[in-house]
Motif scaffolding. Sequence first.
Motif, PDB file in Angstrom:
ATOM      1  N   TYR A 240       3.710   0.345  -1.264  1.00 53.05           N
ATOM      2  CA  TYR A 240       3.801   0.065   0.168  1.00 53.05           C
ATOM      3  C   TYR A 240       4.109  -1.411   0.415  1.00 53.05           C
ATOM      4  CZ  TYR A 240       2.326  -0.173   5.099  1.00 53.05           C
ATOM      5  OH  TYR A 240       2.277  -0.374   6.470  1.00 53.05           O
ATOM      6  N   TRP A 363       2.842   9.400  -1.309  1.00 56.82           N
ATOM      7  CA  TRP A 363       3.761   8.292  -1.029  1.00 56.82           C
ATOM      8  C   TRP A 363       5.212   8.725  -1.242  1.00 56.82           C
ATOM      9  CZ3 TRP A 363       4.407   3.895   1.321  1.00 56.82           C
ATOM     10  CH2 TRP A 363       5.516   3.108   0.998  1.00 56.82           C
ATOM     11  N   TRP A 368       3.559   5.972   3.903  1.00 52.38           N
ATOM     12  CA  TRP A 368       2.231   5.438   4.171  1.00 52.38           C
ATOM     13  C   TRP A 368       1.343   6.357   4.995  1.00 52.38           C
ATOM     14  CZ3 TRP A 368      -0.854   2.408   1.910  1.00 52.38           C
ATOM     15  CH2 TRP A 368      -1.933   1.809   2.575  1.00 52.38           C
TER      16      TRP A 368
END
Length: 395
Positions: A240, A363, A368
């Motif tokens: 992320y 993911w 997210w």
Amino acid sequence: MEMNKSKGITLTKGLVLLMSITCGLAVANLYYNQPLLADMGRTFHANSHQVGNISMFTQIGYAVGMFLFVPLGDMRERRHLITVLLASVTIALIGVATAQNLLWIYAASLAVGITTVVPQVIIPLAAQMSEPAERGKVIGSVMGGLLFGILLARTVAGVIGGSFGWRMMYWVAAVLMLALAIILNRFLPKSHPEANLTYRQVLKSLGELILTQPTLREASLVGAMLFGSFSVFWTSLAFYLEGAPFYFGSQVTGLFGLVGVVGAAAAPFVGRIADRFSPKSMVGMFIILTLLSFMFFGLFGSAVWGIVFGVILLDLGVQGAQVSNQARIYSLVPEARSRLNTVYMVTYFLGGSLGSSLGSFAWNLWQWQGVCLTGGIMIVLGFIVWGVHQLKNKS
């Protein structure tokens, strides 16, 4: 200074500190990979799900190692057992440092997990050596060292991996484990087994404990779901943060581990409270705190402050529940503390390995928000298990 009169062993503050440091340095082996996963993926030309399996295999190995070796703490002299395990994990870490392909690093990571069970041998030893009135405090202190290791491992790995490459982190870890083996063999006192059982009887008794101890079953399942959510977050964070809107490297990703030190610092305090109040009620409070962390990740995760505040809540919730649960289970069958810890921690890390796999999977598919939803669902399942157990106790 506390004295375990039945065993004639003096538990000094220095010895508690040594056990705390050992737990922290040893357990860190499990977490060095998390901020380095993106770097490892580039080395082996692997996608996020493939490289996320490195964390999964490490945690599966830890569960296997606990099942095989931690019960020996009830029937063998622990100092010798700890020294052998530290020497073994040194070799496994060298295996990770020299890995040439995914299959190699999967196998080496599994071996690291299997042999990094020293903290789960030391924690029951600390419980055995402490007086009942001080047990929560001592466990909290040793757990504090372990939790610092879990959190700072990511920071150290991010700095060393970002500066010298991810392999260097594992060379450093191997040297640390060899040094610990030498130090503990010199300074850790010999312990006396608390049960006169064969290895087969010890393994058979694990099933008996599961069947006869409902609190053990509940604490283990709750711990598994909370640690699973913890792993969902940390396995996905590197992926992320390396993309929009952050574009952070492994060094910055590792720094987020420092934020969680707030949770680790609270462990001794939680242990003292567990000596005075109901640990089972505290578990419910910490579950809610963990759920709030994922709400912050989902709502405010696009800002650094949102992730920072969420990490504080996450680590405080998961680690607080961990200390409270262990204070509960160690009082169930005193002569079987290593076996109680085996059941609890095997379940705990199976939940963690599931979370690692689900985190990288979520993911890959949903980014997210999928990660936040997956972690939140695991926490809700843990709350349901805890709530049902409380209702049964009242009825």
